[in-house]
Design a protein around this motif. Structure first.
Motif: not given
Length: 627
Positions: A250-254
């Motif tokens: 969550e909340n990553t660019l991935a």
């Protein structure tokens, strides 16, 4: 983040449309046409052309190709290359609709387009919504840009349910809100983009390529700026909770990339400041759960936060993923596509909100960010500092009066939890009437999506954006049994004379309840509409069907025509005394419409029934005005 219809046809073809008599029978439906996408009410109609004048409208500029009006339709011809005609004016929020028919094509890959942002001179760059005659191909519909270098930047493609072919009218409508646009094909949304790059002065255009195409009923309607409201014919807006958090950390660019590829309309993420005031994307107050570090985010510097591994906790192959700053997230969205639903997490000071606004503006993303929060003061700060940013209020329980609070805070959306909304789903209609959208959190099951569709909500925040996007696709194909509605009689666009008595024919399917109104008053399917009792002019039939698969609304119109024959019918069939009937027929025969109107009014309630006198006088004056 979050915890606890068939369009109008020209007047000439309306007369030929005829009438069908069909009544509700056992709740069965044959779909005759989907509702056109709904727009803001009221809206200014900037362009409305049916080409019945026989000439090109004033202000329309044929840049290249052959453009002429033939039999009440605008016909554009391109033997090769792009040929266009420009018109209209620059609008940020508008709906562009037309009836389009391929008359001749060089091959099935040839196309026509509605120009969404085209300079009056036709100079590049310009953005278009394209339809091929072979529209059922995988790239049958497109959003695309022609660059100054003359190359195509195709941002979105999809297939229509069937090929437009040649000789078939297709109702096309594009709804634009800033950099976002929705593609409607015969009243159904098939595609959406957030990649438009808008100019400061581009207007509208029609374009043909390797084909002869005719157009009718070209309309451009200005819309209210709240593009979060879901038009009729559009599926639920897909909002990826913390990115695609069921499939990536969550909340990553991935997670953002997975959500983008899944077809999400918005990426939902959270923002909080580091110790040195840099806005970072993180949900929790600490980094303990989602990184290999420990401590409160507000106690860690940006350098310390950037050194943390934010991916290995989720799965080994995400090892090395980093916490993005808000600036990094916005830069990724700007370059790779997507919109951000940004939650200001917890209480923020005015200065902290100002830093968030500063980053959004520095990344040139003010038209693609929608700010929400549980914290009312954070929303007040945002509104004061950046009135251009739309606002949403998150709620775990419903307020006593969500509409009043929405007006007070200047909200674009009121965003309750699923559980909260279920206690009082009627607030959706109340908020919509006030121009406020409803986005519900956090919902991951098809059963719940179907229920929310029935409530009429605009969007769903979900951990499973790919599944919701797929569910939406099935919904558009009828796979989940959305109610279907058609008004069969009077036919949409019908013109009735005074002697006609059509049956109000409505056909529905998959509906538990059906509500019908005529000019806003309750009506009953199967009732006889006596044209001699209706005012001359346009009348509106609205049908709303609700069922387990959601809600469908269809609106159609018909016109009661004032003409000498119909006026004679009124005089002859009303309970008029013989002397008055003879006098009025003589005035009608002599074409003395002003005297006829005065006579009817003078004798109303005596020799002429009051209701009949009112209609006779109105028709006589309409004929007088028509010359």
């Amino acid at each position: 983040m979050i915890v606890s219809s068939v369009g109008p046809t020209s007047a000439r073809r309306r007369v030929l449309a005829g009438l069908a008599t069909l009544v509700v029978a056992g709740g069965l439906l044959t779909t005759l046409g989907d509702a056109a996408p709904a727009g803001a009410e009221p809206g200014d109609v900037v362009v409305a052309e049916n080409f019945d004048s026989g000439t090109l409208p004033a202000g329309w500029r044929a840049i290249d190709g052959e453009w002429k009006v033939v039999d009440g339709r605008l016909v554009g011809t391109s033997t090769s290359g792009n040929r266009k005609i420009t018109f209209g004016r620059h609008l940020e929020h508008f709906r562009f609709s037309a009836t389009v028919r391929f008359e001749k094509v060089n091959e099935a890959t040839r196309w026509t387009a509605l120009g969404l942002d085209v300079p009056a001179s036709g100079a590049t760059p310009w953005w278009i919504a394209t339809m091929r005659s072979g529209s059922a191909a995988s790239n049958g519909l497109e959003f695309a840009q022609l660059t100054p270098a003359g190359s195509w930047n195709v941002t979105n493609t999809t297939a229509a349910p069937y090929a437009a072919g040649t000789g078939r009218d297709v109702k096309v409508s594009i709804e634009v809100h800033g950099n976002q646009a929705r593609w409607f094909f015969d009243g159904r949304q098939l595609m959406r983009t957030s990649s438009l790059q808008r100019s400061a002065d581009g207007g509208q255009a029609l374009v043909v390529n390797g084909a002869t195409v005719s157009f009718d009923d070209v309309t451009v309607t200005e819309l209210a700026p709240n593009g979060l409201l879901r038009p009729e014919g559009a599926p639920l807006t897909v909002i990826a909770h913390r990115g695609a958090s069921a499939a990536a950390p969550e909340n990553t660019l991935a997670a953002q990339e997975v959500a983008r590829r899944a077809g999400s309309d918005w990426i939902e993420n959270d923002v909080q400041p580091s110790r040195d005031g840099v806005p970072f994307v993180l949900h929790d107050g600490t980094v303990d759960r989602t990184t290999d570090g420990t401590g409160a985010i507000r106690n860690l510097t940006s350098a310390q936060l950037k050194a943390l591994d934010a991916g290995s906790w989720f799965a080994p192959h995400f090892t090395g993923a980093r916490l993005p700053t808000l600036a990094e997230q916005l830069a990724d969205l700007r370059s790779r596509g997507g919109n951000l639903l940004l939650e200001i997490k917890g209480a923020h000071s005015r200065d902290e909100v100002a830093r968030i606004v500063e980053v959004i503006r520095a990344e040139r993303m003010t038209t693609r960010v929608f700010v929400q929060s549980f914290d009312v003061e954070s929303l007040r700060h945002t509104r004061a500092l950046a009135p251009e940013l739309p606002l949403g209020l998150l709620r775990s329980t419903l307020d006593a009066d969500p509409v009043a609070l929405s007006k007070e805070l200047g909200l674009a959306a009121y965003n309750p939890s699923d559980g909260a909304l279920t206690t009082r789903p009627s607030v959706v209609a109340d908020l919509h009437a006030a121009g406020v959208a409803v986005m519900v959190w956090t919902v991951d099951s098809a059963t719940a999506w179907q229920r929310l569709e029935g409530y009429g909500v605009d969007g769903v925040i979900t951990n499973r954006p790919a599944e919701l996007a797929g569910w939406n696709a099935a919904q558009l194909q009828g796979g989940v049994g959305r109610p279907t509605v058609a008004v069969a009689s009077p036919a949409d666009g019908a013109r009735l004379d005074r002697a006609q008595r059509p049956t109000l024919g409505v056909v529905t399917g998959n509906a538990n309840t059906v509500t019908v109104t005529l000019d806003g008053e309750p009506a009953t399917p199967g009732q006889v509409l006596d044209a001699s009792r209706l005012a001359a002019g346009e009348h509106t039939i609205r049908v709303e069907a609700n069922g387990p698969g959601g809600r469908t609304t269809v609106t159609t119109t018909f016109t009661v025509v004032a003409d000498p024959t119909g006026l004679a019918h009124l005089v002859l069939t009303a309970q008029v005394e013989a002397g008055a009937r003879h006098a009025m027929l003589n005035l009608l025969a002599d074409g003395r419409y002003a005297q006829l109107a005065s006579y009817a009014e003078q004798h109303a309630g005596r020799q002429v029934p009051q209701d009949a006198a009112t209609i006779i006088a109105a028709d006589a004056r309409a004929l007088l005005a028509a010359g």
